[in-house]
Design a protein around this motif. Structure first.
Motif, short mmCIF file in Angstrom:
data_model
loop_
_atom_site.label_atom_id
_atom_site.label_comp_id
_atom_site.label_asym_id
_atom_site.label_seq_id
_atom_site.Cartn_x
_atom_site.Cartn_y
_atom_site.Cartn_z
N ASP A 137 0.89 -1.10 0.04
CA ASP A 137 0.13 0.00 0.07
C ASP A 137 0.80 1.15 -0.16
O ASP A 137 0.45 2.33 -0.71
N PRO A 150 0.46 0.70 8.14
CA PRO A 150 0.11 1.18 7.17
C PRO A 150 0.89 2.58 6.66
O PRO A 150 1.60 2.96 7.58
N ALA A 197 -3.89 3.62 3.05
CA ALA A 197 -3.66 3.84 1.57
C ALA A 197 -5.09 4.71 1.14
O ALA A 197 -5.02 5.56 0.31
N GLU A 207 -9.74 -1.79 -1.88
CA GLU A 207 -9.72 -1.71 -0.47
C GLU A 207 -10.61 -2.62 0.21
O GLU A 207 -9.82 -3.20 1.17
N VAL A 239 -7.58 -6.17 -1.40
CA VAL A 239 -6.26 -6.22 -0.86
C VAL A 239 -6.36 -6.99 0.53
O VAL A 239 -5.54 -7.85 1.16
N ARG A 267 -2.96 1.96 -6.76
CA ARG A 267 -3.40 1.01 -5.69
C ARG A 267 -2.93 -0.55 -6.38
O ARG A 267 -2.30 -1.44 -5.64
N TRP A 293 0.30 -3.51 -5.83
CA TRP A 293 0.38 -4.94 -5.50
C TRP A 293 0.98 -5.67 -6.38
O TRP A 293 1.37 -6.53 -6.09
#
Lengths: 233, 233
Positions: A26, A68, A82, A116, A120, A175, A179
């Motif tokens: 993130d 985070p 994030a 989100e 994730v 985002r 990842w």
């Protein structure tokens, strides 16, 4: 982190953004967003007592607390996580982080929320399972693998329709890309997912994206057997 | 950690043990062992460049890296992880940490190894699953719950035969007790497990055990909205 406050930040502290990437991919998404803003970025030390009290209690009381990312914009209150950070940055500078057209902007915001809440969490859980209990929880790992496979198929289908999730490179793509940059952690193969693979290839072709993702990798302190320090691979 | 080097450590640095509890209940097990040794203990800062290079690479490159406990005995090389630390401490002072009789000692060593390989990994994975993906991986969580239930039943049966796992309070009981102290993290109920519950009650009746477990809880830095610092609950 060994980055020094940029000259620009010293010259114009009112515009500086303080940033700590935390422990997870993130942080890479935030770094990608900051690269688009082209504002001065300074280090926010993880020990700075600026974390939200609720987050501090949680992180202090929970083992395997992933940290985070945290930012503080122009001396403002810290923003943790994030999703919250990208929303705040996009609200501050929408033209740089979101599509201009309302319909595309809505799609970008939809994907951001979905990543989100639906992409994730199982990725994080999958990493933890694979790392901690491969021998003990093979059925749980298989279950996580199936859930992830279904979720990733949805992203693959979306990217078959266009080069980004919402008409232009937006917070949702950032985002996702952060990842994908760590697909190996999740055990996610891009070979069998051509649209995702092409999406990642296009991102890696841009130096500012490569640089932003590289900056969020925590440099581990390595000490060899003679006690000399060096950098990890 | 805000503990200061004890006067005893300054007076006799050659016997001091440097200790960082890390992020997980495993740090509590080491703290319990140190309480038995009654040697001076000083803080080992988590940023000290003393971590094993392999561990540093791993922790630097993996999200949600839990930090294992680390100790350095009398200025020696750092020892990482509860299993290695407890084995080293027990080798240094076996009379304080292991049963004296060879048969009981073998049982203690068996339980220590079993807790390391068969009990702690599914507990860690269970915490991660419950925390990160309750909505997404309910079947995986149920699978982890079943595995844990079977493993804990084995410990319950052992404690029905005696007050400790191996004839006297040993490193195996310390590892177990440190995790029972955080049973709430794992979602482990002691009410339906009377032998485990009685084991925990006996431990909590001893002030040195309560103190040792309390010392390993990381004190989160809390900042209220006026910016004053305080301690977490």
């Amino acid at each position: 982190m060994t980055r020094k406050p940029a000259d620009a930040a010293r010259a114009n502290p009112a515009r500086a953004i303080a940033f700590h990437p935390g422990d997870t991919p993130d942080g890479g998404a935030v770094s990608l967003a900051l690269a688009e803003l082209r504002r001065p970025v300074v280090d926010l030390a993880p020990v700075d007592p600026v974390i939200d009290p609720a987050v501090a209690v949680f992180m202090g009381d929970c083992p395997m607390a992933f940290r985070p990312p945290v930012v503080a914009i122009a001396g403002g209150a810290p923003i943790v996580g994030a999703a919250a950070i990208l929303a705040a940055l996009a609200a501050a500078e929408p033209s740089k982080l979101l599509p201009r057209r309302p319909a595309e902007r809505a799609v970008a915001e939809h994907w951001s929320a979905w990543i989100e809440t639906d992409l994730v969490p199982p990725m994080m859980a999958s990493i933890a399972l694979r790392r901690l209990a491969p021998r003990h929880l093979p059925e749980a790992i298989e279950q996580a693998r199936q859930v992830l496979k279904d979720r990733v198929a949805r992203v693959e289908a979306a990217l078959e329709d266009g080069p980004t999730l919402a008409g232009r490179w937006s917070v949702a793509d950032m985002r996702l890309m952060a990842w994908l940059h760590r697909a190996d952690w999740v055990g996610l193969g891009l070979g069998s997912r051509p649209a995702l693979g092409a999406f990642a290839d296009r991102a890696y072709a841009k130096p500012r994206i490569v640089l932003a993702l590289a900056a969020t990798k925590r440099p581990p302190v390595i000490v060899d057997h003679e006690g000399r320090e060096g950098q990890g691979a």
